[in-house]
Design a protein around this motif. Structure first.
Motif, short mmCIF file in Angstrom:
data_model
loop_
_atom_site.label_atom_id
_atom_site.label_comp_id
_atom_site.label_asym_id
_atom_site.label_seq_id
_atom_site.Cartn_x
_atom_site.Cartn_y
_atom_site.Cartn_z
N ALA A 148 0.78 -1.13 -0.07
CA ALA A 148 -0.10 -0.13 -0.06
C ALA A 148 0.97 1.28 0.04
CB ALA A 148 -0.95 -0.07 1.18
N GLU A 157 0.72 3.12 -3.21
CA GLU A 157 -0.39 3.89 -3.87
C GLU A 157 -0.32 5.25 -3.23
OE1 GLU A 157 -2.14 2.25 -5.60
OE2 GLU A 157 -1.16 0.21 -5.46
N GLN A 178 1.48 8.93 -11.04
CA GLN A 178 1.83 7.56 -11.05
C GLN A 178 2.21 7.12 -12.64
OE1 GLN A 178 0.08 4.32 -9.08
NE2 GLN A 178 0.27 5.28 -7.04
N ILE A 225 6.41 1.37 -9.38
CA ILE A 225 5.69 2.61 -9.42
C ILE A 225 6.57 3.89 -9.43
CG2 ILE A 225 3.68 3.94 -8.65
CD1 ILE A 225 2.67 1.29 -7.35
N GLN A 250 6.71 -2.56 -5.60
CA GLN A 250 5.27 -3.47 -4.96
C GLN A 250 5.68 -5.01 -4.86
OE1 GLN A 250 1.92 -1.78 -6.62
NE2 GLN A 250 1.14 -0.89 -4.78
N GLU A 290 2.21 4.29 6.09
CA GLU A 290 2.02 5.63 5.01
C GLU A 290 2.46 6.91 5.52
OE1 GLU A 290 -2.08 5.39 3.51
OE2 GLU A 290 -1.84 3.08 2.90
#
Length: 309
Positions: free
Chosen positions: A57, A60, A65, A89, A102, A292
């Motif tokens: 995650a 993200e 991106q 990414i 990822q 995050e």
């Protein structure tokens, strides 16, 4: 002619012949991959993030991106482990150009370590200066709780004791020296920054600093093995990270490593808890928001010239 039966001598010889006899990629292959990626995105990352099991995650978070599946990228291995999406990414995180894996590669998937660590040198050729590696790990230190984040101060590379090292083979001087030092593998300033950011976010009780032990896997450890590792001074244990860090330091990247404690390692024969990959993935999901915020603010504080704000 029918193919040789599995288990036959002819079948075994054929399998050996099919193995890649090399001890590493050529400098030209690293360059080919780096050039291909640079040609297919306008992003020029200075920070690379490697996501461990259940921690995808983090990728993200990136804005604007550009995404590549590993299967699209020249020379890239493929990720086969559940919880590893197998995507690269590119994007911006708090205004900083980043690239995020990822999913990583492991020796237990059948890859030699020079393939496991292939992306790290590619990142270096692309202009990356700082590597952030995350992993899901078992907590050997009995003071650690599930969901804690351990900032890695140092590591014990157990496969390295048996001669399994990603730098085996001819040294490529254009990346680094034949005998790189690992006494400063995990950057002191970045560790201090990570602990400070965690405290700033109100997560001081979840933040730890300690020693990570890397094993080959894929089985989880026996109780006797956990007891031994604990006595050796390891605080967490997992199946990755050390090879990537060795290669990163060899080619001059600064490294910050963080372990998410996904389960408590069993040190007691009366403990009936059984470690599982599902538990690892669920803990990663439960801790996603915390990670995050932590990584996002961390990246914001790291300048492209490797200075820490």
């Amino acid at each position: 002619m029918s193919p040789p039966a599995p288990g036959s001598l002819k079948h075994e010889v054929r399998r050996i012949e099919d193995c890649d006899p090399r001890t590493g990629y050529t400098y030209e292959e690293y360059t080919q991959t780096a050039d291909w990626l640079l040609a297919n995105t306008d992003h020029r990352p200075t920070v690379a993030i490697v996501c461990g099991s259940g921690l995808g995650a983090l990728g993200e978070l990136l804005k604007d991106q550009v995404v590549f599946h590993y299967s699209e990228i020249p020379n890239f291995p493929q990720s086969t482990v559940p919880g590893h999406a197998g995507r690269l990414i590119f994007g911006n995180l708090n205004g900083k150009p980043c690239v995020c894996m990822q999913g990583r590669f492991h020796s237990y998937e059948g890859y030699p370590l020079w393939k496991v660590t292939f992306p790290i040198r590619v990142f270096r050729l692309m202009g990356v200066e700082t590597l952030i590696v995350t992993n899901a790990a078992g907590g050997l230190n009995q003071d650690y709780k599930v969901g804690d984040i351990m900032v890695i101060m140092d590591h014990i590379n157990m496969p390295g004791f048996a001669g399994q090292n990603p730098l085996i083979g001819p040294n490529e001087d254009r990346f680094g020296p034949r005998f790189p030092s690992m006494s400063d593998a995990y950057d002191k300033d970045l560790r201090k920054l990570a602990l400070g950011v965690g405290q700033e976010l109100g997560y001081a009780e979840k933040m730890r600093e300690g020693v990570y032990c890397s094993l080959g896997g894929p089985n989880f450890e026996t109780i006797a093995e956990c007891r031994m590792l604990n006595r050796l001074g390891a605080d967490t244990v997992g199946m990755s990270t050390a090879p990537e860090v060795i290669v990163a330091r060899h080619c001059g990247l600064r490294v910050l490593g963080m372990s998410l404690v996904t389960n408590k390692a069993a040190l007691d024969y009366n403990n009936e808890a059984i470690a599982s990959h599902d538990e690892v993935l669920q803990t990663g999901k439960d801790s996603a928001k915390f990670l995050e915020k932590l990584v996002s603010l961390l990246v914001q504080r790291i300048e492209p010239n490797n200075n820490v704000c």
